[in-house]
Design an enzyme around this catalytic site. Structure first.
Site, PDB file in Angstrom:
ATOM      1  N   GLY A  11      62.822 -55.607  36.779  1.00 24.27           N
ATOM      2  CA  GLY A  11      62.237 -56.944  36.694  1.00 24.27           C
ATOM      3  C   GLY A  11      60.935 -57.098  37.456  1.00 24.27           C
ATOM      4  O   GLY A  11      60.559 -58.214  37.824  1.00 24.27           O
ATOM      5  N   ASN A 101      54.138 -56.704  23.916  1.00 27.85           N
ATOM      6  CA  ASN A 101      54.633 -55.640  24.787  1.00 27.85           C
ATOM      7  C   ASN A 101      53.454 -55.100  25.581  1.00 27.85           C
ATOM      8  O   ASN A 101      52.296 -55.231  25.172  1.00 27.85           O
ATOM      9  CB  ASN A 101      55.254 -54.512  23.959  1.00 27.85           C
ATOM     10  CG  ASN A 101      55.866 -53.424  24.833  1.00 27.85           C
ATOM     11  OD1 ASN A 101      56.531 -53.713  25.827  1.00 27.85           O
ATOM     12  ND2 ASN A 101      55.641 -52.170  24.485  1.00 27.85           N
ATOM     13  N   HIS A 103      52.256 -51.415  27.369  1.00 30.41           N
ATOM     14  CA  HIS A 103      52.567 -49.988  27.462  1.00 30.41           C
ATOM     15  C   HIS A 103      51.699 -49.370  28.552  1.00 30.41           C
ATOM     16  O   HIS A 103      50.495 -49.659  28.617  1.00 30.41           O
ATOM     17  CB  HIS A 103      52.294 -49.307  26.117  1.00 30.41           C
ATOM     18  CG  HIS A 103      52.637 -47.851  26.118  1.00 30.41           C
ATOM     19  ND1 HIS A 103      53.938 -47.397  26.132  1.00 30.41           N
ATOM     20  CD2 HIS A 103      51.846 -46.748  26.138  1.00 30.41           C
ATOM     21  CE1 HIS A 103      53.932 -46.071  26.149  1.00 30.41           C
ATOM     22  NE2 HIS A 103      52.682 -45.656  26.156  1.00 30.41           N
ATOM     23  N   GLU A 171      49.452 -51.866  38.949  1.00 32.88           N
ATOM     24  CA  GLU A 171      48.559 -52.869  39.530  1.00 32.88           C
ATOM     25  C   GLU A 171      47.675 -53.487  38.444  1.00 32.88           C
ATOM     26  O   GLU A 171      47.426 -54.701  38.430  1.00 32.88           O
ATOM     27  CB  GLU A 171      47.697 -52.227  40.618  1.00 32.88           C
ATOM     28  CG  GLU A 171      46.794 -53.204  41.346  1.00 32.88           C
ATOM     29  CD  GLU A 171      45.996 -52.549  42.459  1.00 32.88           C
ATOM     30  OE1 GLU A 171      45.054 -53.191  42.958  1.00 32.88           O
ATOM     31  OE2 GLU A 171      46.306 -51.397  42.829  1.00 32.88           O
TER      32      GLU A 171
END
Length: 200
Positions: A11, A101, A103, A171
């Site tokens: 999470g 999404n 990736h 990051e």
């Protein structure tokens, strides 16, 4: 903009969304969190944050998607966000262009079925490429093949370990994913002919 978050693990991306919303940097409301594992740490985090949560250990991916959609759709999300969701998600009817999404590489490199998490970063380091990054894309029925929304790069430096690369990429993810959601919330994203255009 109402957002449903799908996860499978710790999470970390949910943490980032929650923090960015709290700081008024992400213009979204999380209305549901669903997990493909009842043991995922992200489930407990979602409960602590006070979000409605659903978790299932269903192995059949189509049935899992049906269960998740049954949970999230009554909460009327505008966007469904995959945040470390490791299953193939079958989006509900009418949600094309509303499922995102991220990736941890620059699609079309180091992507597709089996490329997730540290497997991606090990492959990046082993290949000798000089840059990597992350990609926000719209979800399609095939892993990592939906229209590319946003991409940014980070360097791969001499002596980097996969863990070094992973930290640098995550990051970047923490900035790029909220940026993508804000662009959607502002109505600046157009999807046409399997390509994404951002209005200035």
């Amino acid at each position: 903009m109402k957002v449903a978050v799908l996860l499978s693990g710790t999470g970390r991306t949910l943490d980032n969304f929650h923090s960015e919303i709290g700081a008024s940097r992400l213009h979204a409301e999380i209305v549901a969190v669903a997990s493909s594992s009842s043991r995922a740490k992200g489930v407990e985090k979602a409960k602590q944050y006070g979000y409605p949560v659903f978790a299932s250990d269903e192995k059949n991916q189509r049935e899992l998607s049906r269960q998740i959609n049954e949970f999230i759709l009554p909460r009327h999300p505008d966007v469904i966000v995959l945040a470390g969701f490791l299953k193939l998600f079958f989006m509900p009817e009418g949600f094309e262009g509303q499922v995102l999404n991220i990736h941890p590489a620059l699609i079309p490199s180091f992507c597709g079925k089996g490329f997730y998490g540290m497997k991606v970063h090990r492959a990046v380091v082993d290949s000798g490429v000089k840059v990597t990054g992350c990609t926000v894309h719209f979800v399609s029925p095939i892993y990592d093949e939906g229209p590319i929304f946003l991409q940014e790069c980070v360097p791969v430096r001499a002596g980097d370990t996969p863990e070094d690369v992973a930290a640098r990429v995550f990051e970047l993810e923490c900035r790029l994913y909220p940026k993508a959601l804000n662009l959607l919330a502002d109505g600046r994203v157009k999807l046409s002919d399997n390509k994404v255009w951002i209005e200035e």
